[in-house]
Scaffold this motif. Structure first.
Motif, short mmCIF file in Angstrom:
data_model
loop_
_atom_site.label_atom_id
_atom_site.label_comp_id
_atom_site.label_asym_id
_atom_site.label_seq_id
_atom_site.Cartn_x
_atom_site.Cartn_y
_atom_site.Cartn_z
N ASP A 245 76.82 26.01 -20.00
CA ASP A 245 77.44 24.88 -19.33
C ASP A 245 78.95 24.94 -19.49
OD1 ASP A 245 75.20 23.52 -18.29
OD2 ASP A 245 74.72 22.77 -20.28
N GLY B 214 70.21 25.95 -17.22
CA GLY B 214 70.87 24.74 -16.73
C GLY B 214 69.98 23.85 -15.89
N ARG C 286 67.37 22.14 -18.16
CA ARG C 286 68.03 21.09 -18.95
C ARG C 286 68.30 19.87 -18.08
NH1 ARG C 286 74.31 20.84 -20.84
NH2 ARG C 286 74.18 18.79 -21.80
N ASP C 287 68.79 20.08 -16.86
CA ASP C 287 69.08 18.96 -15.96
C ASP C 287 67.81 18.21 -15.59
OD1 ASP C 287 71.74 19.59 -16.03
OD2 ASP C 287 71.80 20.56 -14.07
N GLN D 137 66.64 16.13 -18.58
CA GLN D 137 67.52 14.99 -18.79
C GLN D 137 67.32 13.95 -17.68
OE1 GLN D 137 71.60 16.06 -19.47
NE2 GLN D 137 72.06 14.09 -20.40
N HIS D 138 67.13 14.43 -16.46
CA HIS D 138 66.91 13.54 -15.33
C HIS D 138 65.59 12.79 -15.48
CE1 HIS D 138 66.11 12.32 -11.14
NE2 HIS D 138 67.40 12.53 -10.89
N ASP E 57 68.50 15.03 -23.64
CA ASP E 57 69.36 16.20 -23.47
C ASP E 57 68.94 17.26 -24.49
OD1 ASP E 57 71.33 18.12 -23.29
OD2 ASP E 57 72.99 16.71 -23.22
#
Length: 424
Positions: free
Chosen positions: A24, A302, A305-306, A309-310, A315
């Protein structure tokens, strides 16, 4: 987790930063560390970083340049900054980071475990020795004569899979469908680089819904030997030969298939000797049970992870940071998201060598549920299947109320894109 403590009151966390494109951006990493740790940016090779990035890192914390130093020597420099823990999100530096952490006495993977997590040959051996099912596998360097090749052909059959022992994003993975193809591939193999293994067979029955590949990834957090599962991520069908085309969270699995994948991932975590840290473990369904494809000692990429988290408000990178500075983190039950998050990629055809035109991105952005459109290759760019997942034309990120709706988004994404390529 957030804290009212000032930066000087927070534990100091050594973050191994290489600038690799799977990491990131620094601002997002600093955001993940907010209230958890004060970042100490450790640069194993500052020569790879643009000056603008170096200036940004200095504005976000202290910077330590250990370019060219081996584990113990680098640890001596880092020790002067008194870090509490260490995090590394790049497979290429995981073994080096383990050597540094060992010298510092920090919580991290042991050097032996780091090797198992980054060398697929060592990993296969560890899984097999622990009693987990694995395909037949060979170090490509050992295939030195026709007798060995004939023995492999008789034992494993074809196709075989040729893949880098240390690699990422499906790069340079290909199927070998005959003894002649195997013999033709061997002379160009760089010593010490490649692994050959039997193809893990697809299941004869559907363990997942239509539009899904027969494998998933299990996102794992280990904390002082206690293993927690954050969730199971599904995959759309692969693009030939073995390129991923996105991910869906959570996976559309039967309860039994989900439980089997989680059990295989937990067993693999123990087989690899992981006590503390994040893991991303890929598991394939077969008629005889789940088989671990590979395990990675970093948080899911990425997109994953997104998506987590979404969907969960968790996280995974921040969890890794919290583990590194000494927190004990346990999830009694995997959280359950209310929506189906998706990340879909369009890959060039296997034979394509150059992109001529890319149209339709504006139309794709109007598909209900799509929150972000990510351009990839552009007109004039060269392309190759060897680039793996990273060589995509375009990608979309978003959420849908259920898996059927997510599949419809994927179909519309492909329908609305117009791409012209050339094989020359």
């Amino acid at each position: 987790m957030r804290s009212d403590r000032t930066r000087s009151e927070l534990p100091r966390l050594a973050f191994i930063y290489s600038g690799w494109n799977s990491e990131d951006p620094p601002l997002l990493l600093a955001e993940a560390a907010e209230g958890v740790a004060s970042l100490l940016w450790v640069l194993p090779d500052a020569r790879e970083l643009p000056r603008a990035v170096l200036r940004m890192l200095r504005g976000l914390g202290d910077v330590v340049d250990v370019t060219g130093l081996r584990g113990e020597a680098a640890a001596e420099v880092i020790r002067q900054h008194a870090p509490t823990g260490l995090v590394c999100c790049n497979d290429s530096y995981l073994v080096w980071a383990a050597d540094v952490a060992h010298a510092l006495g920090s919580r991290f993977f042991t050097p032996e475990t780091a090797i198992r997590l980054t060398d697929k040959l060592a990993q296969r051996r560890a899984l097999r020795d622990h009693g987990l099912p694995t395909p037949d596998f060979w170090d490509a360097d050992e295939l030195v004569d026709d007798a060995v090749i004939d023995s492999i052909a008789h034992r494993a059959g074809f196709p075989l899979v040729l893949k880098p022992r240390q690699g990422r994003s499906s790069q340079d993975i290909e199927a070998l469908r005959s003894p002649d193809e195997l013999r033709a591939a061997l002379p160009s193999i760089e010593p010490g680089r490649m692994l050959i293994e039997g193809f893990i067979p697809d299941p004869s029955g559907a363990s997942q819904s239509a539009g899904s590949a027969p494998y998933v990834s299990v996102e794992v957090i280990a904390s002082d030997g206690v293993i927690s599962v954050l969730g199971v991520t599904g995959r759309p069908p692969l693009a030939p030969p073995f390129r991923e085309t996105g991910c869906v969270f959570p996976a559309n699995l039967s309860q039994r298939a989900r439980d089997d994948a989680i059990a295989a991932a937990v067993t693999a975590t123990r087989a690899l000797g992981v006590e503390t840290g994040p893991l991303h473990i890929e598991v394939k369904s077969t008629d005889t049970g789940p088989v671990v494809i590979e395990a990675n000692g970093v948080t899911g990429g990425g997109a994953i992870r997104d998506l987590i988290q979404h969907g969960l408000g968790v996280d995974v990178l921040q969890l890794a940071m919290r583990l590194a500075v000494g927190e004990h983190i346990v999830f009694e039950e995997p959280p359950s998201p209310d929506e189906v998050g998706f990340f879909f990629e369009m890959q060039p055809n296997k034979d394509a060598r150059r992109i001529v035109s890319v149209d339709g991105l504006d139309d794709v952005a109007r598909i209900p549920g799509v929150e972000r459109v990510i351009p990839g290759l552009r007109a004039g760019d060269e392309c190759s299947w060897r680039a793996g997942t990273t060589g995509f034309i375009a990608a979309v990120f978003g959420a849908a109320p259920d898996h059927a709706a997510a599949n419809r988004v994927r179909e519309q994404f492909y329908d609305r894109m117009s791409v012209t390529t050339t094989n020359a």
